[in-house]
Write a protein that holds these residues in place. Structure first.
Motif, mmCIF file in Angstrom:
data_model
loop_
_atom_site.group_PDB
_atom_site.id
_atom_site.type_symbol
_atom_site.label_atom_id
_atom_site.label_comp_id
_atom_site.label_asym_id
_atom_site.label_seq_id
_atom_site.Cartn_x
_atom_site.Cartn_y
_atom_site.Cartn_z
ATOM 1 N N ALA A 1 39.948 30.544 8.918
ATOM 2 C CA ALA A 1 41.094 30.190 8.070
ATOM 3 C C ALA A 1 41.325 28.685 7.999
ATOM 4 C CB ALA A 1 42.355 30.883 8.572
ATOM 5 N N ASN A 2 40.765 27.922 8.941
ATOM 6 C CA ASN A 2 40.945 26.470 8.952
ATOM 7 C C ASN A 2 39.793 25.712 8.291
ATOM 8 O OD1 ASN A 2 43.404 26.656 10.201
ATOM 9 N ND2 ASN A 2 42.686 26.021 12.205
ATOM 10 N N LEU A 3 38.779 26.411 7.805
ATOM 11 C CA LEU A 3 37.665 25.736 7.140
ATOM 12 C C LEU A 3 38.148 25.199 5.792
ATOM 13 C CD1 LEU A 3 34.757 28.231 7.878
ATOM 14 C CD2 LEU A 3 35.176 26.016 8.981
ATOM 15 N N HIS A 4 38.005 23.895 5.585
ATOM 16 C CA HIS A 4 38.454 23.226 4.365
ATOM 17 C C HIS A 4 37.688 21.915 4.228
ATOM 18 C CE1 HIS A 4 40.615 21.130 7.520
ATOM 19 N NE2 HIS A 4 40.636 20.090 6.691
ATOM 20 N N LEU A 5 37.838 21.260 3.088
ATOM 21 C CA LEU A 5 37.241 19.949 2.879
ATOM 22 C C LEU A 5 38.385 18.956 2.644
ATOM 23 C CD1 LEU A 5 34.078 19.162 0.857
ATOM 24 C CD2 LEU A 5 36.056 17.661 0.738
ATOM 25 N N THR A 6 38.589 18.052 3.592
ATOM 26 C CA THR A 6 39.677 17.077 3.492
ATOM 27 C C THR A 6 39.362 16.048 2.411
ATOM 28 O OG1 THR A 6 40.243 17.343 5.827
ATOM 29 C CG2 THR A 6 41.016 15.328 4.747
ATOM 30 N N LEU B 1 38.721 26.713 0.745
ATOM 31 C CA LEU B 1 37.523 27.524 0.539
ATOM 32 C C LEU B 1 37.967 28.965 0.344
ATOM 33 C CD1 LEU B 1 35.145 26.192 3.338
ATOM 34 C CD2 LEU B 1 35.297 25.463 0.960
ATOM 35 N N PRO B 2 37.356 29.670 -0.594
ATOM 36 C CA PRO B 2 37.698 31.094 -0.747
ATOM 37 C C PRO B 2 37.453 31.843 0.568
ATOM 38 C CG PRO B 2 36.327 30.331 -2.575
ATOM 39 C CD PRO B 2 36.353 29.230 -1.552
ATOM 40 N N GLY B 3 38.305 32.807 0.859
ATOM 41 C CA GLY B 3 38.211 33.576 2.101
ATOM 42 C C GLY B 3 36.842 34.189 2.332
ATOM 43 N N GLU B 4 36.224 34.704 1.280
ATOM 44 C CA GLU B 4 34.902 35.327 1.412
ATOM 45 C C GLU B 4 33.873 34.285 1.863
ATOM 46 O OE1 GLU B 4 31.579 37.056 -1.619
ATOM 47 O OE2 GLU B 4 33.635 37.740 -1.944
ATOM 48 N N ILE B 5 33.955 33.083 1.321
ATOM 49 C CA ILE B 5 33.010 32.028 1.708
ATOM 50 C C ILE B 5 33.309 31.556 3.125
ATOM 51 C CG2 ILE B 5 32.309 29.644 1.212
ATOM 52 C CD1 ILE B 5 32.227 30.454 -1.729
ATOM 53 N N GLN B 6 34.569 31.479 3.507
ATOM 54 C CA GLN B 6 34.908 31.124 4.894
ATOM 55 C C GLN B 6 34.233 32.104 5.856
ATOM 56 O OE1 GLN B 6 39.204 31.319 4.603
ATOM 57 N NE2 GLN B 6 39.388 29.083 4.624
ATOM 58 N N GLN B 7 34.311 33.389 5.550
ATOM 59 C CA GLN B 7 33.709 34.410 6.422
ATOM 60 C C GLN B 7 32.187 34.303 6.433
ATOM 61 O OE1 GLN B 7 35.373 36.253 8.558
ATOM 62 N NE2 GLN B 7 37.255 35.314 7.813
ATOM 63 N N GLN B 8 31.575 34.041 5.272
ATOM 64 C CA GLN B 8 30.120 33.878 5.212
ATOM 65 C C GLN B 8 29.680 32.683 6.060
ATOM 66 O OE1 GLN B 8 29.013 33.518 1.085
ATOM 67 N NE2 GLN B 8 29.802 35.568 0.573
#
Length: 181
Positions: free
Chosen positions: A40-45, A13-20
């Protein structure tokens, strides 16, 4: 003897979207709802692989480099909770076909390589909270993040000093077949 690594394929996920998403989560879930996943660990497996040897890792990297698929757009506009696994998640009401195709290709290739063992069906999601001990109120629809997906990555999961860290080891660009000629 080579050391194995705990690996998985995922969408970053883009850093800006992770923060949002982190700000949205803080505004919509109580502090005691569960253990928040770090931004920083937000992702889609896409495919969890487990403990993989260096030799199989090289084979997976070569295989992933052969994937030819156009990018797609992911809309994060749904949320829910799995009580049994004690997770609150963010996902998509309509999963993009490109996401399903990419995950299926990666899972099939990993299985052929003897690397993918999970019997769980693919339910694309981003884990927001872990260790939820009780049902939490899920925000009403109306939230939405739109993410153009142009890459995917192979990650290593490490538990260091009491924290889980995900490190991208390799990345690939999704490209239209027409551009390959």
């Amino acid at each position: 003897m080579s050391e194995s690594k705990r690996l998985f394929f995922a969408l970053e996920l883009p850093g800006e979207i992770q923060q949002q998403i982190v700000r949205w989560r803080a505004a919509h879930f109580p502090d005691d709802a569960g253990r928040p996943v770090a931004a920083a660990n937000l992702h889609l497996t896409l495919a969890f692989l487990g403990e993989i040897s260096a030799e199989k890792q090289r084979a997976l990297i070569a295989m992933a480099g052969c994937i030819r698929q156009p990018g797609f757009t992911l809309h994060l506009d749904d949320a829910g909770q799995w009580l049994r696994s004690r997770v609150v998640w963010l996902g998509s009401r309509q999963t993009p076909r490109g996401l399903l195709q990419l995950a299926n290709m990666l899972r099939a290739q990993a299985a052929r390589s003897g690397c993918y063992q999970s019997p769980q069906p693919f339910h694309p999601h981003i884990t927001l909270l872990r260790d939820t001990r009780h049902a939490v109120p899920i925000p009403s629809p109306g939230f939405r993040w739109t993410i153009p997906v142009e890459t995917f990555a192979l990650y290593e999961s490490q538990f260091i000093r009491g924290r889980t860290r995900y490190t991208a080891l390799s990345r690939w660009t999704l490209t239209d077949d027409k551009e390959q000629g």
